[in-house]
Motif scaffolding. Structure first.
Motif, PDB file in Angstrom:
ATOM      1  N   MET A  17     -53.277  99.051 -30.645  1.00  0.00           N
ATOM      2  CA  MET A  17     -53.372  97.268 -29.740  1.00  0.00           C
ATOM      3  C   MET A  17     -52.309  97.155 -28.858  1.00  0.00           C
ATOM      4  N   PRO A  18     -53.054  97.224 -27.225  1.00  0.00           N
ATOM      5  CA  PRO A  18     -51.879  97.188 -25.693  1.00  0.00           C
ATOM      6  C   PRO A  18     -51.455  96.234 -26.052  1.00  0.00           C
ATOM      7  N   TYR A  19     -50.126  96.560 -25.105  1.00  0.00           N
ATOM      8  CA  TYR A  19     -48.846  96.053 -25.215  1.00  0.00           C
ATOM      9  C   TYR A  19     -48.651  96.248 -23.179  1.00  0.00           C
ATOM     10  N   PRO A  20     -48.166  95.371 -22.726  1.00  0.00           N
ATOM     11  CA  PRO A  20     -47.674  93.676 -23.606  1.00  0.00           C
ATOM     12  C   PRO A  20     -49.090  92.804 -24.416  1.00  0.00           C
ATOM     13  N   GLN A  21     -49.361  91.963 -25.310  1.00  0.00           N
ATOM     14  CA  GLN A  21     -49.877  91.775 -26.402  1.00  0.00           C
ATOM     15  C   GLN A  21     -51.274  90.649 -24.853  1.00  0.00           C
ATOM     16  N   THR A  22     -50.519  90.417 -24.688  1.00  0.00           N
ATOM     17  CA  THR A  22     -51.516  89.454 -23.405  1.00  0.00           C
ATOM     18  C   THR A  22     -52.120  89.939 -22.338  1.00  0.00           C
ATOM     19  N   LEU A  23     -51.694  91.362 -22.312  1.00  0.00           N
ATOM     20  CA  LEU A  23     -52.798  91.904 -21.601  1.00  0.00           C
ATOM     21  C   LEU A  23     -54.453  92.304 -21.360  1.00  0.00           C
ATOM     22  N   ASP A  25     -55.914  89.532 -23.112  1.00  0.00           N
ATOM     23  CA  ASP A  25     -56.049  88.256 -23.939  1.00  0.00           C
ATOM     24  C   ASP A  25     -57.884  87.630 -23.551  1.00  0.00           C
ATOM     25  N   ARG A  26     -58.306  87.033 -23.565  1.00  0.00           N
ATOM     26  CA  ARG A  26     -60.096  87.363 -23.011  1.00  0.00           C
ATOM     27  C   ARG A  26     -60.019  84.872 -23.205  1.00  0.00           C
TER      28      ARG A  26
END
Length: 67
Positions: A17-23, A25-26
């Motif tokens: 999962m990419p970091y930061p997590q919001t990177l 976000d759709r």
């Protein structure tokens, strides 16, 4: 979709999962997956791919092409 497939595999021990997590976000996904304090990602119990879509947000980013 990949997360659901990885959950079904008996020999899959990690989820990328990419970091930061919001990177990634759709805006059309109502409840994106998040990494918990213990480092685990909890699977959704919703049917299908397990994520609820925001149809209004999806309509805003969808373009119709007539030929």
């Amino acid at each position: 979709m990949h997360f659901q497939i990885e959950l079904a595999m008996p020999n899959c021990y990690w989820f990328e999962m990419p970091y930061p997590q919001t990177l990634t976000d759709r805006p059309y996904i109502k409840e994106p997956y998040r990494i918990g304090q213990d480092g685990c990602v909890v699977a959704s119990s919703e049917p299908g791919l397990g994520c609820k879509l925001d149809r209004d947000a999806l309509d805003k980013i969808t373009t119709r092409i007539d030929r």
